[in-house]
Design a protein around this motif. Structure first.
Motif: not given
Length: 226
Positions: A63-76, A80-93
């Motif tokens: 759900x959070x990934x979908x929100x990020x894609x919708x929010x930054x659809x025009x700024x790849x 990428x930065x926001x996605x990396x930060x989300x994975x880092x904050x959640x300890x995922x990869x």
């Protein structure tokens, strides 16, 4: 590149065959290949656990990934930065599911080369003289049948038995996968076993069975996030 690993695998399989010979007799080398395969998969088991945890984390973050894609659809770049930060904050990869599968291939290639080389570390490869019932462990089915052996020849029947077992494991594995074309992927082992040495086919059988069983256990241990 594979000279040292192949030499080490030769020693491991030969040593295991010697240990198993009093119990397995003429099946000792085939049994040693199965034991070697299971030992490899056991060593990789912690990575499979990490893979299962990674899948659960990724499902939770959808759900959070979908929100990020919708929010930054025009700024790849920002996405990428926001996605990396989300994975880092959640300890995922996002690569959590790749490593275990990738690490299995070098071991399969080592087994393949172990039973296709006539000389290993400057010495004759004695494993090529070993058989599983009537079939040489260094022989492949396509070469056997192409060389004039009938489909019902004793050596061919060994391969057909292997194909049947691989198909059964592939069916079990496919049942654990979502409906769709990907369910056909496990059956690729049957086709592969026809063109690789019998020893490599045994490696595929043991490895595929381990994968299917491991997946079933880990899905119960780490169910998909609601």
């Amino acid at each position: 590149m594979f000279d040292l690993p192949v030499s080490l695998a030769y020693r491991a399989v030969s040593g295991l065959a010697g240990l198993l010979a009093p119990l397995a007799g003429g099946l000792a080398t085939a049994a040693a290949i199965l034991v070697f395969t299971l030992a490899v998969r056991l060593a990789l088991a912690p990575l499979a656990v990490a893979q299962a945890r990674g899948r659960r984390s990724q499902a939770r973050l959808l759900p959070q990934m979908k929100e990020l894609r919708d929010r930054h659809a025009g700024d790849p770049a920002r996405l990428r930065r926001e996605t990396a930060a989300l994975y880092s904050a959640e300890g995922a990869s996002p690569l959590a599911g790749c490593l275990p599968a990738l690490l299995q291939w070098p071991f399969f290639l080592v087994m393949y080369r172990l039973f296709t080389r006539s000389v290993i570390a400057g010495h004759q490869n004695l494993l090529l003289a070993h058989t599983l019932l009537a079939a040489p462990l260094g022989q492949n089915w396509i070469g056997l049948v192409g060389g004039g052996a009938g489909l019902l020849a004793p050596a061919s029947l060994v391969f057909l038995g292997l194909f049947a077992l691989l198909a059964a494991v592939a069916w079990w594995s496919a049942r654990q996968m979502p409906a769709g074309p990907l369910r056909l992927v496990p059956f690729a082992t049957v086709a592969a076993a026809a063109v690789v040495p019998l020893a490599a086919g045994l490696y595929l059988l043991a490895g595929s069975a381990w994968t299917a069983g491991e997946r079933a256990v880990l899905r119960r241990r780490f169910p998909a996030a609601a």
